[in-house]
Design a protein around this motif. Structure first.
Motif, PDB file in Angstrom:
ATOM      1  N   GLY A 240       0.815  -1.213   0.000  1.00 47.32           N
ATOM      2  CA  GLY A 240       0.000   0.000   0.000  1.00 47.32           C
ATOM      3  C   GLY A 240       0.845   1.257   0.000  1.00 47.32           C
ATOM      4  N   LEU A 241       1.866   1.297   0.850  1.00 45.56           N
ATOM      5  CA  LEU A 241       2.712   2.490   0.907  1.00 45.56           C
ATOM      6  C   LEU A 241       3.426   2.738  -0.411  1.00 45.56           C
ATOM      7  CD1 LEU A 241       4.316   2.345   4.476  1.00 45.56           C
ATOM      8  CD2 LEU A 241       2.716   4.051   3.595  1.00 45.56           C
ATOM      9  N   MET A 242       3.930   1.669  -1.033  1.00 47.33           N
ATOM     10  CA  MET A 242       4.636   1.838  -2.299  1.00 47.33           C
ATOM     11  C   MET A 242       3.682   2.288  -3.407  1.00 47.33           C
ATOM     12  SD  MET A 242       7.732   1.451  -1.717  1.00 47.33           S
ATOM     13  CE  MET A 242       8.941   0.675  -0.655  1.00 47.33           C
ATOM     14  N   ALA A 243       2.476   1.719  -3.420  1.00 50.72           N
ATOM     15  CA  ALA A 243       1.502   2.100  -4.442  1.00 50.72           C
ATOM     16  C   ALA A 243       1.102   3.567  -4.282  1.00 50.72           C
ATOM     17  CB  ALA A 243       0.273   1.195  -4.353  1.00 50.72           C
ATOM     18  N   PHE A 244       0.808   3.992  -3.059  1.00 55.07           N
ATOM     19  CA  PHE A 244       0.412   5.378  -2.828  1.00 55.07           C
ATOM     20  C   PHE A 244       1.565   6.339  -3.072  1.00 55.07           C
ATOM     21  CE2 PHE A 244      -3.263   3.730  -0.293  1.00 55.07           C
ATOM     22  CZ  PHE A 244      -4.249   4.443  -0.962  1.00 55.07           C
ATOM     23  N   GLN A 245       2.787   5.921  -2.739  1.00 55.79           N
ATOM     24  CA  GLN A 245       3.944   6.788  -2.978  1.00 55.79           C
ATOM     25  C   GLN A 245       4.045   7.176  -4.451  1.00 55.79           C
ATOM     26  OE1 GLN A 245       7.977   5.231  -3.468  1.00 55.79           O
ATOM     27  NE2 GLN A 245       8.597   6.391  -1.660  1.00 55.79           N
ATOM     28  N   GLN A 246       3.860   6.203  -5.331  1.00 58.46           N
ATOM     29  CA  GLN A 246       3.996   6.466  -6.760  1.00 58.46           C
ATOM     30  C   GLN A 246       2.726   7.054  -7.368  1.00 58.46           C
ATOM     31  OE1 GLN A 246       6.768   6.438  -8.394  1.00 58.46           O
ATOM     32  NE2 GLN A 246       7.851   5.728  -6.571  1.00 58.46           N
ATOM     33  N   ALA A 247       1.560   6.563  -6.938  1.00 55.47           N
ATOM     34  CA  ALA A 247       0.301   7.032  -7.522  1.00 55.47           C
ATOM     35  C   ALA A 247       0.060   8.503  -7.231  1.00 55.47           C
ATOM     36  CB  ALA A 247      -0.872   6.203  -7.001  1.00 55.47           C
ATOM     37  N   GLY A 248       0.751   9.039  -6.208  1.00 54.43           N
ATOM     38  CA  GLY A 248       0.607  10.458  -5.885  1.00 54.43           C
ATOM     39  C   GLY A 248       1.284  11.385  -6.864  1.00 54.43           C
ATOM     40  N   VAL A 375       6.120  -3.412  -7.342  1.00 54.26           N
ATOM     41  CA  VAL A 375       4.922  -2.565  -7.322  1.00 54.26           C
ATOM     42  C   VAL A 375       5.318  -1.094  -7.362  1.00 54.26           C
ATOM     43  CG1 VAL A 375       2.987  -1.814  -5.865  1.00 54.26           C
ATOM     44  CG2 VAL A 375       3.429  -4.253  -6.202  1.00 54.26           C
ATOM     45  N   ASN A 376       6.360  -0.743  -6.614  1.00 53.59           N
ATOM     46  CA  ASN A 376       6.825   0.643  -6.611  1.00 53.59           C
ATOM     47  C   ASN A 376       7.257   1.086  -8.002  1.00 53.59           C
ATOM     48  OD1 ASN A 376       9.322   2.645  -6.313  1.00 53.59           O
ATOM     49  ND2 ASN A 376       7.974   2.966  -4.561  1.00 53.59           N
ATOM     50  N   TRP A 377       8.066   0.263  -8.664  1.00 49.16           N
ATOM     51  CA  TRP A 377       8.564   0.638  -9.988  1.00 49.16           C
ATOM     52  C   TRP A 377       7.490   0.541 -11.067  1.00 49.16           C
ATOM     53  CZ3 TRP A 377      12.537   3.517 -10.714  1.00 49.16           C
ATOM     54  CH2 TRP A 377      13.589   3.512  -9.794  1.00 49.16           C
ATOM     55  N   LEU A 378       6.542  -0.379 -10.889  1.00 46.85           N
ATOM     56  CA  LEU A 378       5.411  -0.434 -11.820  1.00 46.85           C
ATOM     57  C   LEU A 378       4.599   0.845 -11.727  1.00 46.85           C
ATOM     58  CD1 LEU A 378       3.588  -1.919 -13.845  1.00 46.85           C
ATOM     59  CD2 LEU A 378       2.420  -2.972 -11.886  1.00 46.85           C
ATOM     60  N   GLY A 379       4.341   1.289 -10.502  1.00 45.94           N
ATOM     61  CA  GLY A 379       3.642   2.560 -10.319  1.00 45.94           C
ATOM     62  C   GLY A 379       4.429   3.719 -10.890  1.00 45.94           C
ATOM     63  N   MET A 402      -6.281  15.059  -9.664  1.00 45.28           N
ATOM     64  CA  MET A 402      -6.313  13.614  -9.418  1.00 45.28           C
ATOM     65  C   MET A 402      -5.191  13.207  -8.462  1.00 45.28           C
ATOM     66  SD  MET A 402      -5.853  10.472 -12.140  1.00 45.28           S
ATOM     67  CE  MET A 402      -4.092  10.836 -12.327  1.00 45.28           C
ATOM     68  N   TYR A 403      -3.977  13.747  -8.684  1.00 47.53           N
ATOM     69  CA  TYR A 403      -2.861  13.453  -7.780  1.00 47.53           C
ATOM     70  C   TYR A 403      -3.174  13.944  -6.366  1.00 47.53           C
ATOM     71  CZ  TYR A 403      -0.011  12.585 -11.988  1.00 47.53           C
ATOM     72  OH  TYR A 403       0.487  12.095 -13.168  1.00 47.53           O
ATOM     73  N   SER A 404      -3.834  15.089  -6.264  1.00 49.82           N
ATOM     74  CA  SER A 404      -4.184  15.639  -4.958  1.00 49.82           C
ATOM     75  C   SER A 404      -5.134  14.712  -4.207  1.00 49.82           C
ATOM     76  CB  SER A 404      -4.820  17.021  -5.136  1.00 49.82           C
ATOM     77  OG  SER A 404      -5.178  17.580  -3.887  1.00 49.82           O
ATOM     78  N   ILE A 405      -6.118  14.168  -4.920  1.00 56.42           N
ATOM     79  CA  ILE A 405      -7.071  13.242  -4.299  1.00 56.42           C
ATOM     80  C   ILE A 405      -6.353  11.986  -3.801  1.00 56.42           C
ATOM     81  CG2 ILE A 405      -9.031  11.712  -4.774  1.00 56.42           C
ATOM     82  CD1 ILE A 405     -10.049  13.903  -6.705  1.00 56.42           C
ATOM     83  N   ILE A 406      -5.431  11.463  -4.606  1.00 61.41           N
ATOM     84  CA  ILE A 406      -4.686  10.263  -4.213  1.00 61.41           C
ATOM     85  C   ILE A 406      -3.864  10.528  -2.962  1.00 61.41           C
ATOM     86  CG2 ILE A 406      -2.823   8.681  -4.908  1.00 61.41           C
ATOM     87  CD1 ILE A 406      -3.893   8.973  -7.795  1.00 61.41           C
ATOM     88  N   ALA A 407      -3.245  11.705  -2.873  1.00 62.72           N
ATOM     89  CA  ALA A 407      -2.484  12.060  -1.673  1.00 62.72           C
ATOM     90  C   ALA A 407      -3.396  12.119  -0.450  1.00 62.72           C
ATOM     91  CB  ALA A 407      -1.776  13.397  -1.879  1.00 62.72           C
TER      92      ALA A 407
END
Length: 440
Positions: A240-248, A375-379, A402-407
């Motif tokens: 989860g942390l890695m996905a959110f780190q990149q999706a932001g 997962v981190n690098w895929l994101g 969109m990035y703001s919402i993800i954060a």
């Protein structure tokens, strides 16, 4: 002192990430690249990194943390040499994917190595100093890239190779890995070397031995074992942390900073240099606070600040449509980007790697760490490759909103699910995670 060499790896790997941002327009003009070709070149590093991440855990478990770092250097060095001599998009991509493969391995093994050799009361600060060196490398590329050619930038980026290759001769192997492979005398020797010649290591050595002997009751870990209920909490936190780190959206800044500022009406050189001046101090501040305030408070402040920063950047592009307010767009974009970079650097940039290195028991750490790093690098790839297309499909302001919402969603995730690991040994963290899982 031994962590200095590991941090240096992070400085080196981050120069690859920062290479494409200041060089974008020059490379496109020199080699006649289209937006699609440049997007592929800029993002293909993450493809190589994903392959490196897939193998990183297995390699690190098989040959040790130290020699895995050495192995990765071969690909990083070769990649820079190819970039330096490239005359076409194909060779640019080959060089970039080679460096990415090396960086993918480093991104897993360096934080794991640091976590395994560092005393518990300093582990967070030592591990997050990865991010300090990443910021040093990234900031160096952002600043220097405004004054030298992209080929010279590639040459400058290759300089750390020699220092790293020399530095690896002076660092010890991880005592916990040595214990895992039954090299007990070397484990104690490594631990003594790390703690100092006069330090009493008996208690720590006993804890490592007892924990390692307990883990031998388990069979070799398979991919399907990672989804066993007893590892569920650790996997959710790590992934989860890695996905959110990149999706932001951090890699939109890492790869496209100049073009973002120019689109908002601000000087690309001014924006990138301002970012560099904010990024490093905030990362250093995070490293000083992580073992005092804890992981969770920093993550929450970081996510909240990232949310607000992207909101301002989105508003800056929205204001361009208003004839009376469009002059405010450049300064709003700059302020928003600086808030995002500063906030991200404070926590979300480094702490997910700290927690990743802490939450997995050593017998699944190689496989679980590889999966999390993939997962981190895929994101990272999805964000960096899709950015130019998202801007066309849903507009610039829509992309940043969109990035703001993800954060904002990251803030909720951290509050509800991420455990505080400050001041605990790796063995104590495992015991607490098992207890949490059994209660839920």
């Amino acid at each position: 002192m031994f962590d200095i060499f590991a941090w240096h790896h992070c400085f080196y790997s981050s120069t690859h990430v920062g290479f494409s941002s200041p060089a974008q327009s020059v490379i496109m003009n020199d080699l006649g690249l289209s937006i699609a070709e440049y997007s592929l070149f800029s993002s293909i590093l993450t493809i190589g990194a994903m392959f490196g991440a897939i193998l990183s855990g297995k390699i690190a478990d098989a040959i040790g943390r130290k020699y895995t770092m050495w192995f990765s250097e071969l690909f990083c060095t070769a990649g820079y040499l190819v970039l330096l001599t490239s005359e076409s998009a194909l060779w640019l991509d080959i060089g970039r994917i080679s460096t990415g493969f090396g960086v993918g391995i480093l991104s897993y093994v360096v934080p794991v190595y640091i976590a395994e050799i560092t005393p518990k009361n300093h582990r967070g600060a030592f591990t997050i100093l990865n991010q300090v060196m990443i910021c040093c490398g990234h900031s160096t590329m952002l600043v220097i890239g405004n004054f030298v050619s992209w080929r010279m930038l590639a040459l400058i980026g290759s300089i750390p190779c020699l220092l790293q290759l020399l530095g690896l001769f002076f660092i010890p192997e991880s005592p916990r890995w040595l214990a895992k492979v039954n090299r007990w005398k070397e484990c104690e020797s490594s631990l003594q070397r790390l703690r100092g010649a006069n330090a009493d290591i008996s208690g720590e050595a006993i804890d490592i031995r007892v924990y390692t002997e307990t883990l031998k009751q388990f069979s070799d870990c398979k991919l399907t074992d990672l989804f066993n209920r007893k590892y569920a909490h650790a996997m959710i936190v790590g992934l989860g942390l890695m996905a959110f780190q990149q999706a932001g959206g951090v890699n939109t800044i890492a790869y496209y900073a100049s073009s973002i500022f120019e689109s908002a009406g601000c000087s690309g050189a001014t924006g990138t240099m301002a970012m560099a001046s904010v990024q490093l101090p905030m990362t250093i501040l995070g490293s000083l606070l992580v073992d005092k305030s804890g992981r969770i408070p920093l993550l929450m402040v970081s996510a909240a600040g990232s949310c607000f920063g992207w909101l301002l950047v989105g508003l800056s592009f929205l204001l361009q449509q208003d004839l009376q307010l469009w002059k405010a767009s450049p300064i709003l974009a700059l302020i928003g980007a600086l808030i995002f970079v500063g906030s991200f650097s404070l926590g979300m940039g480094g702490i997910p790697w700290v927690i990743m290195s802490e939450v997995f028991p050593i017998h699944i750490k190689g496989l679980a760490g590889s999966l999390v790093t993939v997962v981190n690098w895929l994101g990272s790839w999805l964000i960096s490759y899709s950015f130019n297309f998202l801007v066309q499909w849903i507009t610039s302001e829509g992309t940043f909103f969109m990035y703001s919402i993800i954060a904002g969603l990251t803030l909720i995730f951290v509050k509800k699910l991420v455990p505080e690991t400050k001041g605990r040994t790796l063995e104590e963290i495992q015991a607490s995670l098992v207890l949490f899982t059994s209660k839920n």
